[in-house]
Write an enzyme that holds these catalytic residues in place. Structure first.
Site, PDB file in Angstrom:
ATOM      1  N   LYS A  53     -25.725 -15.102  50.105  1.00  0.00           N
ATOM      2  CA  LYS A  53     -24.877 -14.126  49.420  1.00  0.00           C
ATOM      3  C   LYS A  53     -23.596 -13.896  50.220  1.00  0.00           C
ATOM      4  O   LYS A  53     -22.496 -13.808  49.668  1.00  0.00           O
ATOM      5  CB  LYS A  53     -25.640 -12.804  49.216  1.00  0.00           C
ATOM      6  CG  LYS A  53     -26.718 -12.925  48.147  1.00  0.00           C
ATOM      7  CD  LYS A  53     -27.719 -11.795  48.137  1.00  0.00           C
ATOM      8  CE  LYS A  53     -28.844 -12.115  47.129  1.00  0.00           C
ATOM      9  NZ  LYS A  53     -29.938 -11.166  47.105  1.00  0.00           N
ATOM     10  N   GLN A  97     -31.818  -5.684  49.716  1.00  0.00           N
ATOM     11  CA  GLN A  97     -32.603  -6.906  49.532  1.00  0.00           C
ATOM     12  C   GLN A  97     -34.085  -6.573  49.361  1.00  0.00           C
ATOM     13  O   GLN A  97     -34.676  -5.865  50.177  1.00  0.00           O
ATOM     14  CB  GLN A  97     -32.390  -7.838  50.751  1.00  0.00           C
ATOM     15  CG  GLN A  97     -33.068  -9.188  50.621  1.00  0.00           C
ATOM     16  CD  GLN A  97     -32.516 -10.040  49.483  1.00  0.00           C
ATOM     17  OE1 GLN A  97     -31.307 -10.125  49.274  1.00  0.00           O
ATOM     18  NE2 GLN A  97     -33.397 -10.661  48.717  1.00  0.00           N
ATOM     19  N   ASP A 120     -26.905  -5.407  41.206  1.00  0.00           N
ATOM     20  CA  ASP A 120     -28.129  -6.162  40.926  1.00  0.00           C
ATOM     21  C   ASP A 120     -28.607  -5.909  39.491  1.00  0.00           C
ATOM     22  O   ASP A 120     -29.430  -6.655  38.973  1.00  0.00           O
ATOM     23  CB  ASP A 120     -29.254  -5.717  41.891  1.00  0.00           C
ATOM     24  CG  ASP A 120     -29.580  -6.783  42.916  1.00  0.00           C
ATOM     25  OD1 ASP A 120     -29.198  -7.950  42.698  1.00  0.00           O
ATOM     26  OD2 ASP A 120     -30.221  -6.451  43.923  1.00  0.00           O
TER      27      ASP A 120
END
Ligand code: NAP
Length: 285
Positions: A53, A97, A120
């Site tokens: 990422k 995460q 997200d």
């Protein structure tokens, strides 16, 4: 029939290069997209995803901050950090995460991120907006899959899409996005009794289970579009998907490889959402 392979990696590279130009222009006008990634603990897979990422962010010109915390971090401390990031006007995207250590309530953390920075797309408000077909941050893997299908002009309207897997992260939202595109959607999961019959009639088959060789070519309909979301290590330590690629590619019309399929698209969609978030934040000023 030999399937056309949808190389997500190539598509992702093209999209990232367009994003790089867009971010350059945004920066010229004072808009600096920024993603903050929070990583708790030492899980090697999570570390590797986070690295991917950051690499993508560096390439497209999105500022990225990595906050690494020990696995003993308390839920309270994480919630306080998220609140600080929610208030920080320089941060456009907050990504915690997953998975989190067992003592932290994952859903509580997801719900603590302000929806305007939920790149997200996991917050219940984002999910609800997706469900009702409203504009919102769409979850990255499902959005990447739809983008791949559209890149090949694969028509979805009226098609029978079968999604194997019903996780909140992948299965459920990808089915919803296919429904939003007017496909007829069937979900299969571990309690499904007639999965073989359903797989056999799928025009579009999305496999998000997490088991090597879960689907073989002899199970699928001739000409089906096969999207393999799975990421598994085989006995030789090689990265493989959920679909037996060799047998399925001789039956499908389109198929995604693993690696180089859905994975790179997921990260690219995260960059897309972060850039969108920066533009929206600027418009609100
Ligand atoms: P997950 O939360 O473990 O969900 C797996 C799903 O598969 C569950 O819904 C489960 O059903 C279903 N399942 C398990 N065994 C089954 C069986 N025998 N028959 C039918 N369904 C079965 O996993 P996930 O997070 O959705 O991820 C799925 C895979 O995609 C993993 O390999 C993951 O690493 C990969 N992934 C890849 C990306 C990417 O960017 N490439 C992103 C995210 C995930 P139940 O609900 O009934 O238990």
């Amino acid at each position: 029939m030999v399937a056309e392979i949808i190389y997500g990696k190539d598509l992702a590279n093209g999209l990232r290069s367009d994003m790089k130009e867009e971010v350059y222009d945004l920066r010229q006008s004072g808009i600096v997209p920024k993603l903050t990634v929070v990583l708790i603990g030492e899980d090697p897979a999570s570390k590797s995803y986070v690295k991917g990422k950051q690499k993508a962010a560096d390439y497209v010109g999105v500022d990225s901050d990595l906050i690494e915390l020990p696995s003993e971090t308390t839920e309270k401390a994480l919630l306080e950090l998220i609140e600080k990031l929610n208030q920080d006007d320089t941060v456009n995207g907050i990504l915690v995460q997953l998975p989190l250590p067992k003592h932290i309530d994952e859903q509580k953390i997801i719900e603590a991120i302000t929806p305007s920075k939920d790149v997200d797309g996991f917050h219940p408000i984002s999910v609800g907006r997706m469900l009702t077909g409203k504009e919102t941050f769409l979850p990255c893997t499902p959005l990447g899959i739809i983008t791949m299908l559209k890149s090949k002009n694969i028509s979805l309207e009226g098609k029978h899409a079968v999604v194997i897997g019903r996780s909140n992260l992948v299965g459920k939202p990808v089915g919803q996005l296919l429904l939003n595109e007017n496909a007829t959607v069937t979900y299969c999961h571990s309690r499904t009794k007639n999965m073989d019959e359903l797989v056999k009639i799928a025009d579009i088959l999305i496999v998000a289970v997490g088991k090597e060789s879960f689907i073989h070519g002899d199970q699928i309909k001739k000409g089906a579009v096969v999207i393999d979301v799975g990421v598994n290590r085989n006995e030789h330590g090689k990265l493989v998907g959920d679909v037996d690629f060799e047998s399925a590619k001789n039956k499908a019309s389109y198929i995604t490889p693993v690696p180089g399929g859905v994975g790179p698209m997921t990260i690219t969609m995260l960059m897309h959402n972060t850039i969108q978030s920066a533009k929206l934040a600027d418009a609100r000023r």
